[in-house]
Design a protein around this motif. Sequence first.
Motif, PDB file in Angstrom:
ATOM      1  N   PRO A 108      68.505  47.678  40.325  1.00 57.05           N
ATOM      2  CA  PRO A 108      67.599  48.599  39.635  1.00 57.05           C
ATOM      3  C   PRO A 108      68.277  49.467  38.572  1.00 57.05           C
ATOM      4  O   PRO A 108      67.605  50.036  37.734  1.00 57.05           O
ATOM      5  CB  PRO A 108      67.048  49.475  40.754  1.00 57.05           C
ATOM      6  N   THR A 109      69.598  49.580  38.602  1.00 63.74           N
ATOM      7  CA  THR A 109      70.314  50.371  37.610  1.00 63.74           C
ATOM      8  C   THR A 109      70.556  49.522  36.365  1.00 63.74           C
ATOM      9  O   THR A 109      70.910  48.360  36.459  1.00 63.74           O
ATOM     10  CB  THR A 109      71.661  50.847  38.175  1.00 63.74           C
ATOM     11  N   THR A 110      70.384  50.126  35.188  1.00 62.65           N
ATOM     12  CA  THR A 110      70.609  49.420  33.934  1.00 62.65           C
ATOM     13  C   THR A 110      71.747  50.091  33.177  1.00 62.65           C
ATOM     14  O   THR A 110      71.724  51.305  32.965  1.00 62.65           O
ATOM     15  CB  THR A 110      69.332  49.452  33.061  1.00 62.65           C
ATOM     16  N   PHE A 111      72.742  49.298  32.808  1.00 61.44           N
ATOM     17  CA  PHE A 111      73.851  49.793  32.001  1.00 61.44           C
ATOM     18  C   PHE A 111      73.621  49.345  30.564  1.00 61.44           C
ATOM     19  O   PHE A 111      73.414  48.171  30.295  1.00 61.44           O
ATOM     20  CB  PHE A 111      75.182  49.270  32.536  1.00 61.44           C
ATOM     21  N   ASN A 112      73.644  50.304  29.644  1.00 60.01           N
ATOM     22  CA  ASN A 112      73.349  50.048  28.231  1.00 60.01           C
ATOM     23  C   ASN A 112      74.571  50.336  27.370  1.00 60.01           C
ATOM     24  O   ASN A 112      75.168  51.406  27.493  1.00 60.01           O
ATOM     25  CB  ASN A 112      72.212  50.971  27.760  1.00 60.01           C
ATOM     26  N   TYR A 113      74.913  49.375  26.517  1.00 55.29           N
ATOM     27  CA  TYR A 113      76.025  49.588  25.592  1.00 55.29           C
ATOM     28  C   TYR A 113      75.597  50.598  24.534  1.00 55.29           C
ATOM     29  O   TYR A 113      74.577  50.439  23.875  1.00 55.29           O
ATOM     30  CB  TYR A 113      76.429  48.262  24.942  1.00 55.29           C
ATOM     31  N   ASN A 114      76.384  51.663  24.404  1.00 59.10           N
ATOM     32  CA  ASN A 114      76.070  52.737  23.473  1.00 59.10           C
ATOM     33  C   ASN A 114      77.377  53.461  23.171  1.00 59.10           C
ATOM     34  O   ASN A 114      78.089  53.853  24.085  1.00 59.10           O
ATOM     35  CB  ASN A 114      75.061  53.688  24.115  1.00 59.10           C
ATOM     36  N   LEU A 115      77.706  53.643  21.932  1.00 59.96           N
ATOM     37  CA  LEU A 115      78.983  54.260  21.558  1.00 59.96           C
ATOM     38  C   LEU A 115      79.090  55.718  21.982  1.00 59.96           C
ATOM     39  O   LEU A 115      78.092  56.432  22.067  1.00 59.96           O
ATOM     40  CB  LEU A 115      79.188  54.143  20.046  1.00 59.96           C
ATOM     41  N   LEU A 116      80.307  56.150  22.235  1.00 62.89           N
ATOM     42  CA  LEU A 116      80.656  57.546  22.493  1.00 62.89           C
ATOM     43  C   LEU A 116      79.879  58.178  23.633  1.00 62.89           C
ATOM     44  O   LEU A 116      79.266  59.223  23.501  1.00 62.89           O
ATOM     45  CB  LEU A 116      80.481  58.374  21.213  1.00 62.89           C
TER      46      LEU A 116
END
Length: 186
Positions: free
Chosen positions: A77-85
């Motif tokens: 259920p957890t979502t990891f999103n690529y996002n800078l800084l």
Amino acid sequence: MIRKVKKIFTYPVLAGLLVLGLSLNYLAVEKVDAAYNHLVGKKWSSTSVNYDIAGGFTSDQKSMIKDTTNGWNRNCPTTFNYNLLTGNDWSVENIDSLGLTILSLNSSDNIIKAVTKIDTDPAIATSFSTSSSQYDFTSIARHEWGHWIHLYDDKTHQSTMYESLSKGEKGKLQTAEDIEACNYMY
């Protein structure tokens, strides 16, 4: 470590419960819950978490980190999103193991930050192909993502969370126990 849960029922009241019509599946859920009690509270406060990939990785390694992230995102259920800084970083450093993940908790025992370091060992594969003299980068990344959701190292050799990796060994996949633990926590 998340131990395996076995459906073993040696309670004298089992026969009485069966007469009452309660199923073994209900009892098995009780056993599974007990196996993950140590994980309660130690999770991200949000089910959407941003991460960043610092310098030092090849473009293939960055892709492998993102690919293994998607595997956890599909099964938990957890979502990891690529996002800078973001402060939740992946980096390359000289450490004493193939990978290391450090979690920071707040006073409520929620994870507020994760930092993963991958060793500079030249035997770690830098592309999608892994030779018999290299460590599989995808297996390392998948394992470290397991720590991001607070899974412990495991003694089950086939598990993503197995505590060690041999050169040339590939394809450590998420086990049913890894996915079950993630879903239990979130």
